[in-house]
Design a protein around this motif. Sequence first.
Motif, PDB file in Angstrom:
ATOM      1  N   VAL A 107       0.856  -1.184   0.000  1.00 38.97           N
ATOM      2  CA  VAL A 107       0.000   0.000   0.000  1.00 38.97           C
ATOM      3  C   VAL A 107       0.895   1.239   0.000  1.00 38.97           C
ATOM      4  N   PRO A 108       0.630   2.199  -0.908  1.00 44.10           N
ATOM      5  CA  PRO A 108       1.454   3.411  -0.930  1.00 44.10           C
ATOM      6  C   PRO A 108       1.456   4.125   0.421  1.00 44.10           C
ATOM      7  N   GLY A 109       2.567   4.751   0.717  1.00 43.61           N
ATOM      8  CA  GLY A 109       2.694   5.508   1.959  1.00 43.61           C
ATOM      9  C   GLY A 109       3.219   4.659   3.105  1.00 43.61           C
ATOM     10  N   THR A 110       2.461   3.659   3.497  1.00 39.92           N
ATOM     11  CA  THR A 110       2.861   2.825   4.634  1.00 39.92           C
ATOM     12  C   THR A 110       3.682   1.607   4.205  1.00 39.92           C
ATOM     13  N   HIS A 111       3.541   1.202   2.953  1.00 37.98           N
ATOM     14  CA  HIS A 111       4.172  -0.005   2.416  1.00 37.98           C
ATOM     15  C   HIS A 111       3.702  -1.269   3.133  1.00 37.98           C
ATOM     16  N   TRP A 112       2.508  -1.194   3.689  1.00 39.71           N
ATOM     17  CA  TRP A 112       1.898  -2.357   4.328  1.00 39.71           C
ATOM     18  C   TRP A 112       1.551  -3.388   3.264  1.00 39.71           C
ATOM     19  N   GLY A 113       1.816  -4.651   3.559  1.00 36.32           N
ATOM     20  CA  GLY A 113       1.481  -5.743   2.648  1.00 36.32           C
ATOM     21  C   GLY A 113       0.238  -6.454   3.152  1.00 36.32           C
ATOM     22  N   PRO A 114      -0.936  -6.165   2.591  1.00 36.91           N
ATOM     23  CA  PRO A 114      -2.178  -6.698   3.142  1.00 36.91           C
ATOM     24  C   PRO A 114      -2.282  -8.232   3.112  1.00 36.91           C
ATOM     25  N   PHE A 115      -1.561  -8.885   2.206  1.00 36.49           N
ATOM     26  CA  PHE A 115      -1.635 -10.343   2.093  1.00 36.49           C
ATOM     27  C   PHE A 115      -0.278 -11.010   2.280  1.00 36.49           C
ATOM     28  N   HIS A 116       0.634 -10.328   2.961  1.00 33.83           N
ATOM     29  CA  HIS A 116       2.007 -10.829   3.085  1.00 33.83           C
ATOM     30  C   HIS A 116       2.004 -12.252   3.661  1.00 33.83           C
ATOM     31  N   PRO A 117       2.589 -13.223   2.923  1.00 28.14           N
ATOM     32  CA  PRO A 117       2.509 -14.625   3.337  1.00 28.14           C
ATOM     33  C   PRO A 117       3.426 -15.001   4.501  1.00 28.14           C
ATOM     34  N   HIS A 118       4.231 -14.056   4.983  1.00 30.93           N
ATOM     35  CA  HIS A 118       5.108 -14.332   6.115  1.00 30.93           C
ATOM     36  C   HIS A 118       4.582 -13.698   7.401  1.00 30.93           C
ATOM     37  N   ILE A 120       1.176 -13.155  10.033  1.00 31.42           N
ATOM     38  CA  ILE A 120      -0.105 -13.757  10.432  1.00 31.42           C
ATOM     39  C   ILE A 120      -1.277 -12.973   9.851  1.00 31.42           C
ATOM     40  N   GLY A 121      -1.218 -11.652   9.952  1.00 30.16           N
ATOM     41  CA  GLY A 121      -2.307 -10.832   9.420  1.00 30.16           C
ATOM     42  C   GLY A 121      -2.504 -11.030   7.929  1.00 30.16           C
ATOM     43  N   GLY A 122      -1.406 -11.124   7.194  1.00 22.62           N
ATOM     44  CA  GLY A 122      -1.488 -11.342   5.755  1.00 22.62           C
ATOM     45  C   GLY A 122      -2.042 -12.718   5.412  1.00 22.62           C
ATOM     46  N   MET A 123      -1.621 -13.722   6.190  1.00 19.77           N
ATOM     47  CA  MET A 123      -2.131 -15.078   5.970  1.00 19.77           C
ATOM     48  C   MET A 123      -3.633 -15.130   6.223  1.00 19.77           C
ATOM     49  N   LYS A 124      -4.064 -14.509   7.316  1.00 11.82           N
ATOM     50  CA  LYS A 124      -5.491 -14.513   7.657  1.00 11.82           C
ATOM     51  C   LYS A 124      -6.301 -13.737   6.622  1.00 11.82           C
ATOM     52  N   ALA A 125      -5.790 -12.582   6.197  1.00  8.93           N
ATOM     53  CA  ALA A 125      -6.506 -11.781   5.202  1.00  8.93           C
ATOM     54  C   ALA A 125      -6.655 -12.549   3.894  1.00  8.93           C
ATOM     55  N   TRP A 126      -5.605 -13.265   3.496  1.00  8.86           N
ATOM     56  CA  TRP A 126      -5.667 -14.063   2.265  1.00  8.86           C
ATOM     57  C   TRP A 126      -6.707 -15.163   2.410  1.00  8.86           C
ATOM     58  N   ARG A 127      -6.663 -15.854   3.541  1.00  7.71           N
ATOM     59  CA  ARG A 127      -7.629 -16.928   3.800  1.00  7.71           C
ATOM     60  C   ARG A 127      -9.052 -16.380   3.834  1.00  7.71           C
ATOM     61  N   ASP A 128      -9.239 -15.267   4.519  1.00  4.72           N
ATOM     62  CA  ASP A 128     -10.586 -14.730   4.717  1.00  4.72           C
ATOM     63  C   ASP A 128     -11.202 -14.159   3.446  1.00  4.72           C
ATOM     64  N   THR A 129     -10.382 -13.828   2.457  1.00  8.19           N
ATOM     65  CA  THR A 129     -10.927 -13.287   1.218  1.00  8.19           C
ATOM     66  C   THR A 129     -11.024 -14.338   0.113  1.00  8.19           C
ATOM     67  N   GLN A 130     -10.646 -15.572   0.401  1.00  7.09           N
ATOM     68  CA  GLN A 130     -10.765 -16.647  -0.587  1.00  7.09           C
ATOM     69  C   GLN A 130     -12.237 -16.861  -0.928  1.00  7.09           C
ATOM     70  N   GLY A 131     -12.490 -17.135  -2.154  1.00  5.39           N
ATOM     71  CA  GLY A 131     -13.860 -17.410  -2.571  1.00  5.39           C
ATOM     72  C   GLY A 131     -14.663 -16.178  -2.900  1.00  5.39           C
TER      73      GLY A 131
END
Length: 147
Positions: A107-118, A120-131
């Motif tokens: 994400v611009p500015g913060t460089h946060w990785g919303p789905f970063h696979p390393h 926990i938050g990224g793993m959960k976000a990826w899982r929760d948005t599947q489907g």
Amino acid sequence: MIREGELIMLIETAITLVQGLIYKPGWTFTATDHSNRFEGTIKVRVDYPARNSNRDQAEHGYPQQINTRAEFAIMVADVESDVVLYRRIIDAILKIEEHETREFLRVPGTHWGPFHPHRIGGMKAWRDTQGQEYLPELAGDLQFGLA
């Protein structure tokens, strides 16, 4: 249906078919017998060049080159042809590409990785948005090459 002890593709054949596959520059494929751990399987190691995806690298366009790897156990006992094996290899490549994509999307500015696979938050976000597909009728090959 495969009966116990019955193999369609021999381990040695699968290894020969995988060794030296060509994909992107710098990607190498190594296959070994993995049937001592899982019957009818090979282990495929993929070594490939990548960029350091750490957050502090994002602002500068990920300038640092690194080399990394991934390993997959692939069932080959039920493989009826080389094309079926190659499809399984592509499935493994797609997992690598998906993993890398999730690391690099920031994400611009913060460089946060919303789905970063390393993370926990990224793993959960990826899982929760599947489907939650977006226009599934337009997915796949139709989205490429459109003017």
